[in-house]
Design a protein around this motif. Structure first.
Motif, short mmCIF file in Angstrom:
data_model
loop_
_atom_site.label_atom_id
_atom_site.label_comp_id
_atom_site.label_asym_id
_atom_site.label_seq_id
_atom_site.Cartn_x
_atom_site.Cartn_y
_atom_site.Cartn_z
N CYS A 20 -12.10 34.62 55.14
CA CYS A 20 -11.76 35.82 55.90
C CYS A 20 -10.54 35.53 56.77
O CYS A 20 -10.32 34.40 57.21
N GLU A 68 -13.66 38.46 53.54
CA GLU A 68 -12.81 39.65 53.50
C GLU A 68 -12.26 39.81 52.09
O GLU A 68 -11.40 39.04 51.64
N THR A 70 -10.25 41.81 50.55
CA THR A 70 -8.86 42.16 50.27
C THR A 70 -7.91 40.97 50.30
O THR A 70 -6.75 41.10 49.90
N THR A 95 -14.52 46.16 54.21
CA THR A 95 -13.30 45.46 54.59
C THR A 95 -13.07 45.57 56.09
O THR A 95 -13.58 46.49 56.74
#
Length: 323
Positions: A20, A68, A70, A95
Motif C-alpha cells: 500500500c 492498495e 491501484t 481503494t
C-alpha cells in the motif's frame, strides 16, 4: 454455494497485493509489513482461473482489494479478464482513491462497476497525518472522477476515531446533500498489532448517528441499488446521497454473511477475523480442480467472528486481507 449454516456465498473479495502507498493508523504499522515475495503472489491469470472455476458454483460478485490495488500495474487488464467470465455480474474496487483521477476512465472502460473509497478526513493535513503519507489526496476530486467515468454507486468509507477525526462526521454527512454518494461511517476495529488504537478510540455508531441527526431530518433508506452490504442507511430529506452505518464492534451481521476472501498469496479465508483458511495457490499451480477445496472451505466456515473477544485470526493488520 451454501455454507454449513445455510448462508448463500456468492461474493469473493480478492486481495491482489499486500502493498500500500498509505500507512493508515488503523490498517498497517508505520514501518509497514514484510512484503510477500513476488513468486508467492497470484498472477492475474491465476486469479482469473480461480474465479472461472468458482463462478459455475454460484459466484456472482467480486471486489478487488489490497493493500492498495491501484498500485499493482495493469489493473484494468485484470478487470477486463474477470468481466469476461460467464456468471460474474458485478466487479467492485476498494481503494484509497489516490489514483482514481488518473485511472477511473480506463477502469470503467475495462468493466469496473462500482468503487469504495476509503477516506478518513477532508482536510489535507489530517489525511497525511492519518495515512502517514502526504500524496496530495483529495476525496471530492477522486469521487468526482469516478462519477464522471460512469462508475457507480460510489461509496465513501470513513473509519471514525475518537480524538482523531470524529469532529468531521458532520462534514462527511453534508457531502450526501451535494452529491449522489453513499457515505458510510465504520466503527474502528482495533486489531492485530495496532495497539496505539484502542477501545478508547472507538466511537459507537449510535453516537455517530446522533451527531448526524442533529443536522436535519433523516429517513430510513435502502441504500445504493447494488452492493449495500452490512450497512444500515438513512437519507436527508431531498438529498441525492445516503448515510450508512457499519457496526462491527457494537453489533454483528455474521448471520447474513455472503462472502469469502482470497489473499494475495492464494489463501481462501472464510471469515475476516477467523482462523480458518484453505490454500488454493499450490493446488491451482499443480493443475488440480478447486471445487472440492472450495466446498470443503464452505463446510467449515465459522458461524461468527470473534472480534469482540479480540481474536483476529492471526492477522497483524487489516492490510493483509484488504478489509
Amino acid at each position: 454455494m451454501l455454507d454449513q449454516f445455510g448462508r448463500r456465498i456468492e461474493y469473493l473479495r480478492i486481495s491482489i497485493t499486500d502493498r500500500c502507498n498509505f500507512r493508515c493508523q488503523y490498517c498497517m504499522p508505520v514501518e509497514g509489513l514484510p512484503w510477500l515475495p513476488k513468486q508467492d503472489i497470484l498472477r492475474y491469470e491465476e486469479i482469473t482461473e480461480i474465479v472461472r472455476q468458482l463462478a459455475p458454483l454460484g459466484l456472482k460478485r467480486l471486489r478487488l482489494t489490497g493493500g492498495e490495488p491501484t498500485i499493482r500495474p495493469e489493473l484494468a487488464s485484470l478487470v477486463r479478464q474477470l468481466k469476461a467470465i460467464e456468471g460474474i455480474e458485478d466487479i467492485a474496487l476498494s481503494t484509497n482513491g489516490v489514483k482514481l483521477p488518473q485511472m477511473s476512465a480506463e477502469l470503467a472502460a475495462a468493466g469496473l462497476d462500482r468503487v469504495n473509497i476509503s477516506a478518513d478526513s477532508l482536510r489535507p493535513d489530517r489525511v497525511a497525518q492519518i495515512a502517514r503519507r502526504d500524496l496530495g489526496f483529495d476525496l471530492v476530486t477522486a469521487a468526482q472522477a469516478a462519477q464522471d467515468a460512469g462508475i457507480g454507486p460510489i461509496k465513501i468509507n470513513v473509519v471514525v476515531m475518537r480524538g482523531i477525526n470524529d469532529d468531521e462526521v458532520a462534514d462527511f454527512a453534508q457531502l450526501t446533500r451535494e452529491h449522489p454518494w453513499h457515505v458510510r461511517f465504520i466503527e474502528l476495529m482495533p486489531v492485530g498489532e495496532l495497539r496505539e488504537l484502542t477501545w478508547e478510540h472507538v466511537v459507537p455508531s449510535a453516537e455517530v448517528f446522533a451527531r448526524v441527526q442533529a443536522l436535519g431530518e433523516l429517513q430510513p433508506d435502502g441504500g445504493p441499488a447494488r452492493g449495500n452490504g452490512p450497512a444500515v442507511y438513512h437519507r436527508f430529506t431531498g438529498a441525492p446521497g445516503t448515510i450508512g452505518l457499519i457496526t462491527p464492534m457494537t453489533h454483528t451481521y455474521c448471520s447474513t454473511c455472503n462472502r469469502v476472501r482470497l489473499t494475495a498469496d492464494g489463501r481462501l479465508r472464510t471469515c475476516l477475523f477467523g482462523d480458518h483458511e484453505v490454500p488454493l495457490r499450490d493446488a491451482l499451480r499443480r493443475g488440480e480442480r478447486l471445487e472440492p477445496l472450495f466446498v470443503k472451505a464452505l463446510a467449515e466456515k465459522p458461524k461468527e467472528h470473534e472480534l469482540l473477544q479480540m481474536r483476529v485470526g492471526g492477522l497483524r493488520a487489516l492490510s493483509e486481507v484488504g478489509g
